[in-house]
Scaffold this active site. Structure first.
Site, PDB file in Angstrom:
ATOM      1  N   ARG A 141      -9.515  -0.047   8.804  1.00  0.00           N
ATOM      2  CA  ARG A 141      -8.699  -0.984   9.588  1.00  0.00           C
ATOM      3  C   ARG A 141      -7.981  -0.285  10.726  1.00  0.00           C
ATOM      4  NH1 ARG A 141      -3.332   0.874   9.691  1.00  0.00           N
ATOM      5  NH2 ARG A 141      -2.180   0.432   7.780  1.00  0.00           N
ATOM      6  N   GLY A 185      -1.820   7.966  16.181  1.00  0.00           N
ATOM      7  CA  GLY A 185      -1.308   8.962  15.250  1.00  0.00           C
ATOM      8  C   GLY A 185       0.168   8.842  14.916  1.00  0.00           C
ATOM      9  N   ALA A 186       0.985   8.367  15.846  1.00  0.00           N
ATOM     10  CA  ALA A 186       2.432   8.280  15.607  1.00  0.00           C
ATOM     11  C   ALA A 186       2.740   7.057  14.763  1.00  0.00           C
ATOM     12  CB  ALA A 186       3.180   8.215  16.939  1.00  0.00           C
ATOM     13  N   ASP A 187       3.084   7.298  13.488  1.00  0.00           N
ATOM     14  CA  ASP A 187       3.389   6.195  12.591  1.00  0.00           C
ATOM     15  C   ASP A 187       4.581   6.503  11.687  1.00  0.00           C
ATOM     16  OD1 ASP A 187       2.240   8.126  11.039  1.00  0.00           O
ATOM     17  OD2 ASP A 187       0.746   6.833  10.110  1.00  0.00           O
ATOM     18  N   LYS A 228       0.850  -1.178   0.000  1.00  0.00           N
ATOM     19  CA  LYS A 228       0.000   0.000   0.000  1.00  0.00           C
ATOM     20  C   LYS A 228       0.891   1.235   0.000  1.00  0.00           C
ATOM     21  CE  LYS A 228      -1.580   1.418   3.898  1.00  0.00           C
ATOM     22  NZ  LYS A 228      -2.322   1.549   5.167  1.00  0.00           N
ATOM     23  N   ARG A 246      -5.407  22.276  18.777  1.00  0.00           N
ATOM     24  CA  ARG A 246      -4.933  23.283  17.825  1.00  0.00           C
ATOM     25  C   ARG A 246      -6.047  23.874  16.977  1.00  0.00           C
ATOM     26  NH1 ARG A 246       0.207  19.428  16.794  1.00  0.00           N
ATOM     27  NH2 ARG A 246       1.340  20.065  18.654  1.00  0.00           N
ATOM     28  N   GLN A 287      -9.881  10.538  10.584  1.00  0.00           N
ATOM     29  CA  GLN A 287      -9.734   9.241  11.239  1.00  0.00           C
ATOM     30  C   GLN A 287     -10.490   9.142  12.558  1.00  0.00           C
ATOM     31  OE1 GLN A 287      -8.911   5.465  12.250  1.00  0.00           O
ATOM     32  NE2 GLN A 287      -8.610   6.369  10.240  1.00  0.00           N
ATOM     33  N   LYS A 297       7.076  11.606  15.152  1.00  0.00           N
ATOM     34  CA  LYS A 297       5.721  11.879  15.620  1.00  0.00           C
ATOM     35  C   LYS A 297       5.597  11.484  17.087  1.00  0.00           C
ATOM     36  CE  LYS A 297       2.968  11.649  11.393  1.00  0.00           C
ATOM     37  NZ  LYS A 297       1.780  11.023  10.750  1.00  0.00           N
TER      38      LYS A 297
END
Length: 338
Positions: A112, A236-238, A69, A164, A140, A242
Site C-alpha cells: 500500500r 520515508g518521513a513518517d 496495525k 550512504r 520499499q 525524519k
C-alpha cells in the site's frame, strides 16, 4: 467466532499491485467524502536498541472496517539473522465489532505504501515525465518502483540512489528486472534503462519524478539541485525528526498530503512548518480531494509539486480486507475459533 489468520506468504499469493492501487485510491476518495476516521498515531523509539515501533489505526465508514496495525523496525536484526521489519494487523467488522482477520502487516504495508507514492506521482507529475529517481534502495524501493511503472508507463529511465551505501544501490539495480517479474508480475520493457545514481546532485538535476524512501533525519536533496517542474513523492518521513529533502524545496511548491494533521506532525512537512518555511494554509489539499476533483493539481509545467505521504491505517485496512476476501476464494489462510 472464526478468524482468518494469514501469513506473509499467503498474502503474497493473493495480492496484486493493481488491486492494491485501486483500493488505496478508493480509500483516499472516501476520506475526502468524510467517510473515514484516522485515529491518533502512536510511536516509540527503543534506546539503545535503535528499534522503532508505531501503531496506526482508523475506521473506514464507507466499507465498515476498523482496526489497527503495529509495526516494528529494528535495523540491527539483519546481523542476528532476523527480519528487520515486521508487524501484525487486526481488522474488524464495524457493524458488529467481530474480528475479520489477523495477519502479517509487513507485506500489506509495503504494497500500500508503494501504491501511495505512485498515486501521488500519477496525479502531480508532468504528463511527459520520463526520468524517475528513487532515493533509497531498501526493501520499499521495489514497491515504489513497481507501482510507479504501472501508473507512469511513459517512464524510460530509472535511477536509484543510496547516498550512504552505493553498493546496496548497485545490488538493487542488478536484480530489479528479475524482481519486478518474479514478485510483481511486471515484465519490464527493454526501452527502460536502469542506472545507479552515484552522483545524487546530477541525478536530481536530470529527474522529472523523485520518490524518497529512506530513514534519513537530515536533508539528502538540496533546493539548488531541483529543476523546474519536478515532482516529489516523499515517503520515508513518517515519524518525528525524519527528513529527506531541503525544507526550502517546499517554499512556493504546490503541496499535497495524505492526512494533513499527521503530515504536519510527523511527515516531511514537520520541519518546514516548524521552521516557518510554509504554513498549514500553504497545503493545496489532501490527495483524496485531488482524486475527487475538488482541488486542482499541478497548474504549470514549471511548478514543483510535492506529495507528502506518512501512511494512514485506512490504506492497510482496505488492503487487508482485499487479502481476506481473495484468500477465501483461493482457499488460503487458517480459520480458528477464539
Amino acid at each position: 467466532m472464526k478468524i482468518c489468520i494469514l501469513s506473509r506468504d499467503q498474502i503474497k499469493q493473493t495480492l496484486e499491485m493493481n488491486q492494491v492501487i485501486k483500493g488505496v485510491e478508493e480509500v483516499y476518495q472516501l476520506k475526502s467524502q468524510d467517510k473515514t476516521e484516522v485515529w491518533p498515531h502512536v510511536a516509540y523509539d527503543f534506546i539503545p536498541e535503535e528499534g522503532v515501533m508505531d501503531i496506526k489505526s482508523g475506521y473506514v465508514k464507507g466499507v465498515q472496517l476498523h482496526g489497527l496495525k503495529m509495526l516494528n523496525s529494528f535495523p540491527h536484526n539483519s546481523g542476528k539473522g532476523l527480519p528487520t521489519f515486521n508487524g501484525m494487523m487486526m481488522v474488524f467488522d464495524s457493524n458488529t465489532g467481530i474480528p475479520l482477520g489477523v495477519m502479517d502487516a509487513s507485506y500489506i504495508t509495503c504494497m500500500r505504501t508503494g501504491a501511495a507514492g505512485a498515486i501521488g506521482a500519477k496525479m502531480l507529475a508532468k504528463e511527459d515525465s520520463q526520468n524517475l529517481l528513487i532515493v533509497g534502495s531498501g526493501n520499499q524501493a521495489a514497491y515504489q518502483l513497481a507501482a510507479t511503472l504501472l501508473l507512469l508507463p511513459q517512464i524510460n529511465t530509472v535511477r536509484v540512489a543510496n547516498p550512504r551505501n552505493v553498493d546496496e544501490a548497485r545490488d538493487f539495480v542488478s536484480g530489479i528486472v528479475d524482481r519486478l517479474k518474479g514478485e510483481f508480475g511486471i515484465t519490464v520493457s527493454t526501452n527502460i534503462r536502469f542506472e545507479v545514481a552515484e552522483n545524487l546532485k546530477e541525478a536530481v538535476e536530470n529527474s522529472d519524478v523523485i520518490i524518497t524512501v529512506t530513514r534519513s533525519r537530515s536533508p539528502l536533496i538540496e533546493k539548488s539541485w531541483v529543476k523546474k517542474g519536478t515532482h516529489f513523492s516523499c515517503v520515508g518521513a513518517d515519524m518525528k525528526g525524519k527528513q529527506e529533502i531541503d525544507p526550502e524545496i517546499f517554499r512556493g511548491a504546490r503541496i499535497f498530503v495524505d492526512d494533513k494533521p499527521q503530515c504536519i506532525e510527523v511527515g516531511e512537512l514537520e520541519i518546514p512548518v516548524k521552521k516557518g518555511v510554509v504554513r498549514e494554509s500553504d497545503i493545496s489539499g489532501e490527495i483524496g480531494e485531488l482524486l475527487e476533483g475538488k482541488v486542482k493539481g499541478r497548474t504549470s509545467n514549471e511548478e514543483i509539486t510535492i506529495y507528502d505521504t506518512t501512511g494512514i491505517a485506512l490504506l492497510d485496512l482496505i488492503t487487508a480486507k482485499v487479502a481476506i476476501d481473495l484468500a477465501k476464494e483461493k482457499n488460503l489462510g487458517t480459520f480458528i475459533e477464539i
